[in-house]
Design a protein around this motif. Structure first.
Motif, PDB file in Angstrom:
ATOM      1  N   LEU A 153       0.852  -1.182   0.000  1.00 18.96           N
ATOM      2  CA  LEU A 153       0.000   0.000   0.000  1.00 18.96           C
ATOM      3  C   LEU A 153       0.892   1.237   0.000  1.00 18.96           C
ATOM      4  O   LEU A 153       1.954   1.237   0.637  1.00 18.96           O
ATOM      5  N   GLU A 154       0.446   2.277  -0.704  1.00 19.62           N
ATOM      6  CA  GLU A 154       1.247   3.492  -0.781  1.00 19.62           C
ATOM      7  C   GLU A 154       0.332   4.691  -0.963  1.00 19.62           C
ATOM      8  O   GLU A 154      -0.777   4.557  -1.510  1.00 19.62           O
ATOM      9  N   PRO A 155       0.758   5.873  -0.517  1.00 21.26           N
ATOM     10  CA  PRO A 155      -0.035   7.082  -0.786  1.00 21.26           C
ATOM     11  C   PRO A 155      -0.018   7.402  -2.275  1.00 21.26           C
ATOM     12  O   PRO A 155       0.997   7.220  -2.957  1.00 21.26           O
ATOM     13  N   VAL A 156      -1.132   7.903  -2.776  1.00 19.76           N
ATOM     14  CA  VAL A 156      -1.181   8.355  -4.165  1.00 19.76           C
ATOM     15  C   VAL A 156      -0.387   9.646  -4.322  1.00 19.76           C
ATOM     16  O   VAL A 156       0.328   9.837  -5.310  1.00 19.76           O
ATOM     17  N   GLU A 157      -0.483  10.540  -3.326  1.00 17.39           N
ATOM     18  CA  GLU A 157       0.250  11.814  -3.345  1.00 17.39           C
ATOM     19  C   GLU A 157       1.134  11.845  -2.102  1.00 17.39           C
ATOM     20  O   GLU A 157       0.664  12.114  -0.997  1.00 17.39           O
ATOM     21  N   VAL A 193     -10.575  -5.822  -2.449  1.00 16.72           N
ATOM     22  CA  VAL A 193      -9.454  -5.688  -1.521  1.00 16.72           C
ATOM     23  C   VAL A 193     -10.003  -5.094  -0.231  1.00 16.72           C
ATOM     24  O   VAL A 193     -10.717  -4.083  -0.255  1.00 16.72           O
ATOM     25  N   THR A 194      -9.701  -5.717   0.887  1.00 13.17           N
ATOM     26  CA  THR A 194     -10.132  -5.220   2.197  1.00 13.17           C
ATOM     27  C   THR A 194      -8.969  -4.499   2.869  1.00 13.17           C
ATOM     28  O   THR A 194      -7.853  -5.023   2.901  1.00 13.17           O
ATOM     29  N   VAL A 195      -9.228  -3.309   3.367  1.00  9.85           N
ATOM     30  CA  VAL A 195      -8.209  -2.495   4.031  1.00  9.85           C
ATOM     31  C   VAL A 195      -8.625  -2.308   5.492  1.00  9.85           C
ATOM     32  O   VAL A 195      -9.764  -1.932   5.780  1.00  9.85           O
ATOM     33  N   ALA A 227      -0.889   8.358  14.230  1.00  6.66           N
ATOM     34  CA  ALA A 227      -0.566   7.674  12.975  1.00  6.66           C
ATOM     35  C   ALA A 227      -1.494   6.486  12.764  1.00  6.66           C
ATOM     36  O   ALA A 227      -1.858   5.790  13.718  1.00  6.66           O
ATOM     37  N   PHE A 228      -1.880   6.264  11.506  1.00  4.14           N
ATOM     38  CA  PHE A 228      -2.606   5.067  11.107  1.00  4.14           C
ATOM     39  C   PHE A 228      -1.589   3.982  10.740  1.00  4.14           C
ATOM     40  O   PHE A 228      -0.594   4.247  10.070  1.00  4.14           O
ATOM     41  N   GLN A 229      -1.883   2.767  11.160  1.00  7.27           N
ATOM     42  CA  GLN A 229      -1.172   1.590  10.676  1.00  7.27           C
ATOM     43  C   GLN A 229      -2.154   0.837   9.788  1.00  7.27           C
ATOM     44  O   GLN A 229      -3.164   0.324  10.278  1.00  7.27           O
ATOM     45  N   ILE A 230      -1.853   0.783   8.491  1.00  6.39           N
ATOM     46  CA  ILE A 230      -2.830   0.305   7.510  1.00  6.39           C
ATOM     47  C   ILE A 230      -2.318  -0.969   6.842  1.00  6.39           C
ATOM     48  O   ILE A 230      -1.172  -1.019   6.377  1.00  6.39           O
ATOM     49  N   THR A 231      -3.162  -1.984   6.809  1.00  8.96           N
ATOM     50  CA  THR A 231      -2.851  -3.238   6.110  1.00  8.96           C
ATOM     51  C   THR A 231      -4.009  -3.588   5.191  1.00  8.96           C
ATOM     52  O   THR A 231      -5.113  -3.054   5.325  1.00  8.96           O
ATOM     53  N   GLY A 232      -3.756  -4.479   4.255  1.00  9.77           N
ATOM     54  CA  GLY A 232      -4.802  -4.920   3.344  1.00  9.77           C
ATOM     55  C   GLY A 232      -4.680  -6.395   3.052  1.00  9.77           C
ATOM     56  O   GLY A 232      -3.623  -6.995   3.272  1.00  9.77           O
ATOM     57  N   HIS A 238      -2.137 -11.167   2.304  1.00 11.67           N
ATOM     58  CA  HIS A 238      -1.989  -9.898   2.996  1.00 11.67           C
ATOM     59  C   HIS A 238      -0.877  -9.049   2.382  1.00 11.67           C
ATOM     60  O   HIS A 238      -0.034  -9.541   1.634  1.00 11.67           O
ATOM     61  N   THR A 239      -0.904  -7.775   2.730  1.00  6.14           N
ATOM     62  CA  THR A 239       0.177  -6.887   2.327  1.00  6.14           C
ATOM     63  C   THR A 239       1.490  -7.353   2.952  1.00  6.14           C
ATOM     64  O   THR A 239       1.514  -7.936   4.042  1.00  6.14           O
ATOM     65  N   ALA A 240       2.571  -7.088   2.248  1.00  6.41           N
ATOM     66  CA  ALA A 240       3.881  -7.518   2.736  1.00  6.41           C
ATOM     67  C   ALA A 240       4.249  -6.799   4.029  1.00  6.41           C
ATOM     68  O   ALA A 240       4.943  -7.361   4.885  1.00  6.41           O
ATOM     69  N   SER A 241       3.801  -5.554   4.199  1.00  5.00           N
ATOM     70  CA  SER A 241       4.063  -4.788   5.416  1.00  5.00           C
ATOM     71  C   SER A 241       2.978  -3.736   5.558  1.00  5.00           C
ATOM     72  O   SER A 241       2.248  -3.437   4.608  1.00  5.00           O
ATOM     73  N   ALA A 242       2.876  -3.167   6.758  1.00  7.32           N
ATOM     74  CA  ALA A 242       1.861  -2.145   7.009  1.00  7.32           C
ATOM     75  C   ALA A 242       2.328  -0.788   6.484  1.00  7.32           C
ATOM     76  O   ALA A 242       3.521  -0.484   6.459  1.00  7.32           O
ATOM     77  N   LEU A 243       1.381   0.021   6.051  1.00 13.41           N
ATOM     78  CA  LEU A 243       1.646   1.400   5.662  1.00 13.41           C
ATOM     79  C   LEU A 243       1.386   2.293   6.868  1.00 13.41           C
ATOM     80  O   LEU A 243       0.312   2.235   7.473  1.00 13.41           O
TER      81      LEU A 243
END
Length: 338
Positions: A153-157, A193-195, A227-232, A238-243
């Motif tokens: 997961l990554e920010p768009v901007e 995709v579930t986040v 801070a948010f810790q975000i996974t999907g 699952h995501t390889a690591s949390a955003l």
């Protein structure tokens, strides 16, 4: 019933077409002057006529070199009889990139079938069958991507994400990397995709659907810094690591002035400014609580307009020192009345 006149002790019968359209064994019984004779005739089916219809199921399989579908066909002659047992049938197939292949099958118990194993390339393929020079229309067979590899997961901007404040309003879009299976096939559009996330205001969950293998959604900034810790996850992967998505404080201090009134406590708040000097957005919530010697005496909340708010907090009868506390976007101010 048919009748004929015998000539030289022989009678000849010509069966009408209506009695010879259905393939199979026919028993013939002849009688004359009390004598009875019996015989059997085999009516064989004719050659196949077109179009020969292919029935494919399942119509969608996973492109993992292990999933399987099947094609079934019942070639018939001009009268609707299944062609002869053991007749050869050619099954042809075109894979999603246009490569063609053929294999043989044989009619058994009225029908012919062939297993269709998946390849490793996702896309739409075609299947058709033929008997001799007679062929039929093609039928589609979709091969779709398997579960994706671990994704990110990554920010768009990135600039917006790095400077987003905890104002309770800003939307920060995030997206997945391109979701591909182990053979490089992109997940089909609409894959869910579930986040999930944990943050300063608790945990949450939402879903998004892929377009061209990418799912995108927006995270709303909390009203409390943190801070948010975000996974999907998608199809069990699952995501390889949390955003980590930080939201800094947007307000430094909150000015509070209060006085006792008959109904409780009159509280003036503000002006409340963001770092940089601008007012917080209209409607930003200010939470006000009043406590005295015996504990909490009253509380309320309302939205700021032009960075300020005047409000009366209804309370029970107050005893001893009274403390008024105000919280706006995680920043606090207080005043004590004696």
């Amino acid at each position: 019933m048919l009748t004929a006149v015998s000539i030289d002790d022989t009678a000849e019968f010509r069966l009408p077409v209506a009695l010879t359209r259905s393939a199979g064994s026919v028993t013939l019984v002849a009688s004359s002057a009390g004598a009875v004779g019996r015989g059997t005739a085999e009516l064989t089916p004719g050659a196949a006529v077109g179009p020969i219809q292919a029935v494919v199921g399942a119509r969608s399989i996973v492109a993992d070199a292990a999933d399987m579908s099947m094609v079934v066909t019942i070639p018939v002659d001009a009268w609707g009889n299944s062609i002869a047992e053991g007749s050869p049938v050619l099954v042809s197939r075109e894979n999603p990139v246009g490569v063609r292949s053929s294999s043989g099958a044989f009619v058994s118990h009225l029908l012919a079938f062939q297993e269709l194993f998946s390849g490793t390339l996702a896309g739409r393929g075609l299947v058709w069958v033929a008997s001799g020079p007679v062929t039929g229309p093609s039928v589609s067979l979709d091969e779709v991507a398997g579960p994706p590899l671990p994704f990110s997961l990554e920010p768009v901007e990135s600039v917006l994400a790095a400077n987003a404040g905890a104002d309770g309003q800003t939307l920060v879009p995030i997206r997945t990397s391109v979701l591909r299976d182990r053979y490089g096939n992109v997940e089909p559009d609409g894959t869910q995709v579930t986040v999930e996330w944990t943050g300063p205001e608790g945990a949450g969950r939402t879903t998004a659907a892929t377009i061209s293998g990418v799912a995108q959604l927006s995270m709303q900034a909390p009203a409390t810094p943190g801070a948010f810790q975000i996974t999907g996850f998608c199809r069990g992967v699952h995501t390889a690591s949390a955003l980590t998505l930080p939201f800094a404080a947007t307000v430094g201090t909150v000015t509070v002035r209060a006085r006792l009134v008959d109904a409780g406590v009159f509280v003036s708040i503000g002006p409340v400014n963001r770092f940089g000097g601008t007012f917080v957005p209209d409607g930003t919530t200010a939470r006000v609580s009043v406590a005295d010697r015996d504990g909490e005496a009253g509380a309320t909340s309302a939205g700021l307009v032009n960075g300020v708010l005047d409000i009366v907090v209804a309370t029970r009868p107050l005893v001893g020192p009274v403390t008024v506390r105000v919280s706006v976007l995680g920043a606090e101010g207080a005043e004590t009345l004696r």
